[in-house]
Scaffold this motif. Structure first.
Motif, mmCIF file in Angstrom:
data_model
loop_
_atom_site.group_PDB
_atom_site.id
_atom_site.type_symbol
_atom_site.label_atom_id
_atom_site.label_comp_id
_atom_site.label_asym_id
_atom_site.label_seq_id
_atom_site.Cartn_x
_atom_site.Cartn_y
_atom_site.Cartn_z
ATOM 1 N N ASP A 102 -2.322 12.891 -4.629
ATOM 2 C CA ASP A 102 -2.449 13.560 -3.333
ATOM 3 C C ASP A 102 -1.213 13.252 -2.475
ATOM 4 O O ASP A 102 -1.036 12.151 -1.973
ATOM 5 C CB ASP A 102 -3.732 13.033 -2.648
ATOM 6 C CG ASP A 102 -3.943 13.639 -1.274
ATOM 7 O OD1 ASP A 102 -3.030 14.354 -0.774
ATOM 8 O OD2 ASP A 102 -5.014 13.404 -0.690
ATOM 9 N N ALA A 103 -0.359 14.257 -2.301
ATOM 10 C CA ALA A 103 0.907 14.033 -1.602
ATOM 11 C C ALA A 103 0.681 13.637 -0.151
ATOM 12 O O ALA A 103 1.424 12.819 0.402
ATOM 13 C CB ALA A 103 1.770 15.293 -1.664
ATOM 14 N N SER A 104 -0.347 14.195 0.474
ATOM 15 C CA SER A 104 -0.530 13.881 1.889
ATOM 16 C C SER A 104 -1.020 12.443 2.057
ATOM 17 O O SER A 104 -0.716 11.792 3.055
ATOM 18 C CB SER A 104 -1.486 14.872 2.559
ATOM 19 O OG SER A 104 -2.807 14.639 2.137
ATOM 20 N N PHE A 105 -1.764 11.947 1.064
ATOM 21 C CA PHE A 105 -2.182 10.543 1.103
ATOM 22 C C PHE A 105 -0.942 9.646 1.053
ATOM 23 O O PHE A 105 -0.789 8.698 1.832
ATOM 24 C CB PHE A 105 -3.107 10.253 -0.088
ATOM 25 C CG PHE A 105 -3.751 8.891 -0.068
ATOM 26 C CD1 PHE A 105 -4.945 8.684 0.605
ATOM 27 C CD2 PHE A 105 -3.162 7.810 -0.716
ATOM 28 C CE1 PHE A 105 -5.540 7.426 0.627
ATOM 29 C CE2 PHE A 105 -3.751 6.549 -0.702
ATOM 30 C CZ PHE A 105 -4.955 6.356 -0.026
ATOM 31 N N MET B 67 0.832 -1.216 0.000
ATOM 32 C CA MET B 67 0.000 0.000 0.000
ATOM 33 C C MET B 67 0.860 1.256 0.000
ATOM 34 O O MET B 67 0.591 2.210 -0.748
ATOM 35 C CB MET B 67 -0.935 0.005 1.226
ATOM 36 C CG MET B 67 -2.058 -1.020 1.143
ATOM 37 S SD MET B 67 -3.360 -0.765 2.403
ATOM 38 C CE MET B 67 -2.502 -1.183 3.902
ATOM 39 N N ALA B 68 1.875 1.273 0.842
ATOM 40 C CA ALA B 68 2.707 2.483 0.933
ATOM 41 C C ALA B 68 3.446 2.728 -0.379
ATOM 42 O O ALA B 68 3.546 3.876 -0.837
ATOM 43 C CB ALA B 68 3.692 2.353 2.088
ATOM 44 N N ALA B 69 3.941 1.665 -0.989
ATOM 45 C CA ALA B 69 4.672 1.825 -2.247
ATOM 46 C C ALA B 69 3.749 2.374 -3.339
ATOM 47 O O ALA B 69 4.092 3.323 -4.048
ATOM 48 C CB ALA B 69 5.266 0.479 -2.673
ATOM 49 N N LEU B 70 2.555 1.795 -3.458
ATOM 50 C CA LEU B 70 1.647 2.220 -4.523
ATOM 51 C C LEU B 70 1.058 3.602 -4.250
ATOM 52 O O LEU B 70 0.707 4.324 -5.183
ATOM 53 C CB LEU B 70 0.545 1.177 -4.715
ATOM 54 C CG LEU B 70 1.059 -0.198 -5.174
ATOM 55 C CD1 LEU B 70 -0.068 -1.220 -5.198
ATOM 56 C CD2 LEU B 70 1.713 -0.106 -6.561
ATOM 57 N N ALA B 71 0.962 3.966 -2.975
ATOM 58 C CA ALA B 71 0.422 5.284 -2.638
ATOM 59 C C ALA B 71 1.331 6.400 -3.135
ATOM 60 O O ALA B 71 0.876 7.531 -3.344
ATOM 61 C CB ALA B 71 0.231 5.408 -1.126
ATOM 62 N N GLN B 72 2.608 6.090 -3.322
ATOM 63 C CA GLN B 72 3.533 7.130 -3.782
ATOM 64 C C GLN B 72 3.177 7.603 -5.187
ATOM 65 O O GLN B 72 3.609 8.673 -5.610
ATOM 66 C CB GLN B 72 4.989 6.646 -3.722
ATOM 67 C CG GLN B 72 5.423 6.140 -2.347
ATOM 68 C CD GLN B 72 5.021 7.049 -1.198
ATOM 69 O OE1 GLN B 72 5.332 8.240 -1.202
ATOM 70 N NE2 GLN B 72 4.295 6.513 -0.209
ATOM 71 N N GLU B 73 2.407 6.801 -5.905
ATOM 72 C CA GLU B 73 1.999 7.198 -7.257
ATOM 73 C C GLU B 73 0.737 8.048 -7.253
ATOM 74 O O GLU B 73 0.299 8.520 -8.310
ATOM 75 C CB GLU B 73 1.751 5.937 -8.108
ATOM 76 C CG GLU B 73 3.005 5.083 -8.266
ATOM 77 C CD GLU B 73 2.684 3.658 -8.716
ATOM 78 O OE1 GLU B 73 1.544 3.401 -9.152
ATOM 79 O OE2 GLU B 73 3.578 2.799 -8.594
ATOM 80 N N GLU B 74 0.142 8.233 -6.094
ATOM 81 C CA GLU B 74 -1.097 9.022 -6.019
ATOM 82 C C GLU B 74 -0.808 10.515 -6.167
ATOM 83 O O GLU B 74 0.259 11.007 -5.765
ATOM 84 C CB GLU B 74 -1.789 8.787 -4.669
ATOM 85 C CG GLU B 74 -2.320 7.383 -4.477
ATOM 86 C CD GLU B 74 -3.556 7.113 -5.334
ATOM 87 O OE1 GLU B 74 -4.640 7.568 -4.949
ATOM 88 O OE2 GLU B 74 -3.420 6.463 -6.394
#
Lengths: 584, 584
Positions: free
Chosen positions: A540-543, A531-538
């Motif tokens: 929304d930076a705060s997400f 989850m953390a790795a894939l969230a970096q592609e979002e």
């Protein structure tokens, strides 16, 4: 938590990015026309609204008032009828049901998220429809066409409810002791007689009929058969007849779930209809039980999410003490305190990983059901088997942990009924017990699912986790060292148990809970890194920052707990079984 | 647990063999005449009988009925008055009280065991007298002779009750926010005005008066002073006058402890009397709080013992399933199952080690109070300081764990109110919260007691544990390898924190709970090795075998948990504090 705010961002992220649901739905013909990401999110928003506006308001009052039992009739708390009506009219009872009989045919990946919302606002209310959905599933899988035609549309619409009648006073975890009897009749039906206890939704005043799935024994048989037994007789045209010899003996007074009727059911020559083959009832019931086991896991998840929101909101509002790092305020929000943050980060990292587990299990169910590739279906079915006991036990254990920890964040206010969090502690406690205690789940997991096929499925599953990790950006792979070591140790440990189990028949029973916990805490580590790795592609930076921060907390603080559980597994059964019974 | 059976063998063993109470009592002049082992055991038998025959019967009904609040008056559940009368007449309220004022002058080592019995049969009932004993202790330590003469005899006799009035809505863990005011009067008394919340036993119908110890501020001061404020005015001859401007605003509706009145107290120009020096009220209140903190730890212990007995009895009686090792029975007692044994051994090994901690803390209190050797008194006082937050937090955390695990042993029956175990879960949950949350205890422990004196007391205490271990028979010393490693790591870890704490002001708050847990699980390892080693000298072979088996289980399965907590401590505050507040 006033009002409930559904974690829609997290849900979208899991569906879209972590489990790539849109691509899965696209390639499965039965789902391609039914749902895409936009539809899914619109559905989730609608469910969030319904649960917030209609269901949440009945939660606290329902706990205070409770279900009543008057003159043989079960009366649900004020407001339950109106909420049920709205729930039913929205089509939510048949959400994942078979479209051939009026169900909406939605994927389970989405269904688990809708269920989560329901349990976040009212554990007791949500159970009524959950059992209906499970009963419909078992009937659809094993029932005759006549039974399906007559009953399924009314179950999917929510007009009738379902119930699951297994337990008797002397037959709980061990159903061999069931005494309820079925006598064959000339017309092919059966007369059912006996008593069942702990029947959730055994009766209520929300639906015009209740369809019981009853485990009973045919004369001369020690095996169980499954029967459909309606509360009111059903005529061939679907209209309702007289009472079918089904009555409520009493309702239980419980620690929580006070809005949910837990009934003693009496069957007195009640007309029943065989589902599936005679003497094969347990296998049929397992279709329902597996469904319910995941649903009950979601009860733990929904409660954890409620706890998360309640505690986070409170920690931001409640002013008490000063930040250790210095402050000019008269008092700071307690969110500044390290110990409060530790509790919130624990609750939240466990809850978000728990949601990933729920969606993962839902995805495997969808693949097992809808895939056109037989090998994919079979593999998914194996993974469902592996993940179901983990989802049931680990989500409910962590659900109670989350509620208790959230209550601690509230301090003294957490013990007061009006605050609401203590109700979640009481309501969700049962989820560790019913639908097979978490001990039973663990024994199923280690005994059948992990060692039952000599680790074939476990190896296959863990190989897939490793492949997924290897596909992540290198800086995230670097964080997986301890997790990879744990995954290898889980395999090694299971291998040792598998070799020793014949010589030590009590071994699996003795170490199963810790093995399941070691697996669960490791699996959550996998979800977090992914989850953390894939969230970096979002966008929304705060997400992205939030997921990285929660992941870091999980890996540094909670993943190491897997080692304690593994050490208990590896310590074996000696200290458990060699203590003479007379020493207890 | 029908009827309650007090663990008298375990109590005798701890007093006589593990902590060598008879020798201690013999050499302390104020105790030598008061008590010996035979007297102690006779007292414990009497307490066991009273709690079993008089108090246990009111527990369940009191939970169902609860305290009522009618026309400004608090009404306790049926049977509480009669039970209180018997309790009072037995002299139990002033059991450890000062004989100069009518107390029985008994050692705390014995007092903790009497308290345990009370909490094993009824959490709610026992609180009333516990608060009285604590209030008397603070009054005796800090009050004027006039106040002591007038109030102490009535408190020790139980004719009047005590209450502790600290919390206000805006002032809980942080008492700086207290708004209750005290105005000095010409006669040396004060008029107290303000409202207090969460006041346990703030009023009841068991005693003719309630003596409140109230924290309030003098005009112009930000510091707290402590005042004695009686509900009814007390004339110089001890007779009761009119109401003193003290009233109950409402009572709380709680998760549990329903027989215990939790009051909102209003003080409207109530006449109060300063206890100790002005602006030094918190220090005086701490005398009471330290007493209550140990007492609340005992609440956790008593509940754990009840859970232990309930679950063990049930596991022996309940027939379900067959032993994995083979069986000819129709069904075996669930005690045969490895997972049930794992739960029972967990509950029992935690509870018996918990009792050792309670007696140890009681012993240190006795030495600090009664020793004629100033150095011994001072050392014991340091150890009391170290052990009090551990006893409060660790005994109550493990108490809830024990109750929840016992409830799991019961399966579905554990969720039903009539079974009784769920009440212990609800009743004991508050013990982790009140009298300073367990987070506050941990911060006190790590921040003040461990690092506050640069580890001097910790080193002294651990050196003593090591010396005690080194005195055991060699085969028992051999079992202590992992424990000794943990004790060294506890010192090393505390040393690192002590060095880092100035640069990282949030460090202690962030890791305190895990440090306390790591210490607690290690300390229990020490108690187990000592208990098991000394039990081998007992005449009863099965007692010796049992302690060896429980010790083995503890060392193999539970001691390793200390490592998980240490790993969390050593992971530090970074992942806790570096997560921006906006990310929550």
């Amino acid at each position: 938590m006033y009002p409930y705010s559904a974690p829609l961002n997290e849900m979208r992220f899991l569906l879209d990015k972590v489990f790539k649901a849109p691509a899965i739905w696209q390639r499965l013909p039965q789902l391609a026309e039914t749902v895409d990401l936009d539809t899914a999110m619109a559905i989730l928003e609608e469910a969030a609204k319904l649960n917030r506006d209609i269901v949440q308001p009945i939660n606290r009052a329902g706990d205070e008032q409770g279900v009543r039992f008057e003159d043989g009739t079960v009366i649900t708390p004020d407001g339950y009828k109106e909420a049920y009506q709205a729930f039913m009219e929205g089509g939510w009872v048949g959400f994942c049901g078979d479209p051939e009989f009026g169900g909406m045919g939605m994927p389970k990946m989405l269904g688990v998220l809708v269920d989560e919302m329901g349990y976040s606002v009212c554990n007791a209310f949500n159970l009524y429809s959950s059992l209906t959905a499970g009963a419909a599933l078992a009937l659809n899988a094993h029932g005759s066409d006549e039974l399906k035609d007559l009953y399924l549309p009314k179950l999917y619409s929510g007009e009738w409810a379902g119930a699951m009648d297994m337990t008797e006073p002397q037959a709980g975890s061990d159903l061999r002791g069931v005494r309820t009897r079925a006598e064959p009749q000339d017309d092919g039906s059966f007369l059912i007689s006996g008593s069942k206890i702990f029947i959730t939704g055994g009766d209520q005043d929300l639906t015009s009929n209740v369809v019981h799935l009853v485990l009973a024994k045919l004369a001369g048989s020690q095996s169980l058969s499954l029967f459909l037994v309606p509360k009111l007789k059903v005529n061939d045209d679907g209209s309702l007849g007289e009472n079918n010899g089904v009555s409520v003996g009493s309702i239980e007074h419980k620690m929580g779930l006070k809005g949910s009727a837990t009934c003693v059911m009496n069957f007195d020559n009640a007309r029943g209809f065989l589902i599936g083959e005679a003497d094969r009832g347990l296998a049929c019931m397992f279709t329902m039980m597996n469904y319910e086991r995941l649903a009950i896991g979601i009860q733990g998840l929904g409660s954890a999410q409620a706890a998360s929101q309640l505690a986070t909101d409170y920690a931001k509002e409640r002013l008490q003490g000063l930040a250790a790092t210095g402050s000019n305020a008269a008092a700071d929000p307690i969110l500044v305190h390290g110990d409060v943050r530790r509790m919130l980060l624990t609750i939240r990292s466990l809850t978000e990983a728990g949601r990933a587990l729920a969606v993962d299990a839902g995805m495997q169910l969808d693949l097992a059901k809808f895939s056109e590739d037989e090998a994919e279906r079979a593999k998914a079915a194996r993974f469902v088997g592996l993940l179901t006991p983990v989802a049931k036990a680990f989500l409910t254990d962590r659900g109670l942990d989350a509620c208790i920890m959230a209550q601690q964040v509230f301090g003294g206010a957490g013990y007061i009924r009006e605050t609401g969090i203590e109700q979640f502690v009481r309501d969700t406690r049962i989820a560790q017990i019913y639908e097979g205690t978490n001990g039973i789940q663990a024994i199923d997991f280690l005994g059948r699912k992990v060692t039952g096929d000599n680790l074939a499925t476990l190896n296959e599953f863990i190989a897939e986790l490793k492949a997924e990790l290897a596909a992540l950006a290198p800086e995230w792979q670097d964080k997986a060292g301890e997790l990879l070591a744990l995954l290898d140790e889980l395999i090694a440990s299971a291998g040792n148990i598998n070799e020793a189990k014949r010589e030590q028949p009590a071994l699996i029973n003795s170490v199963a809970v810790d093995y399941l916990d070691a697996f669960g805490f490791s699996l959550y580590g996998y979800y977090w890194i992914k989850m953390a790795a894939l969230a970096q592609e979002e966008a929304d930076a705060s997400f992205a920052q939030q997921k990285a921060a929660f992941c870091r907390f999980y890996l540094e603080k909670l993943l190491p707990r897997a080692r304690w559980h593994l050490s208990q597994v590896n310590a074996g059964a000696g200290c458990v079984m060699e203590t003479g019974a007379e020493l207890f």
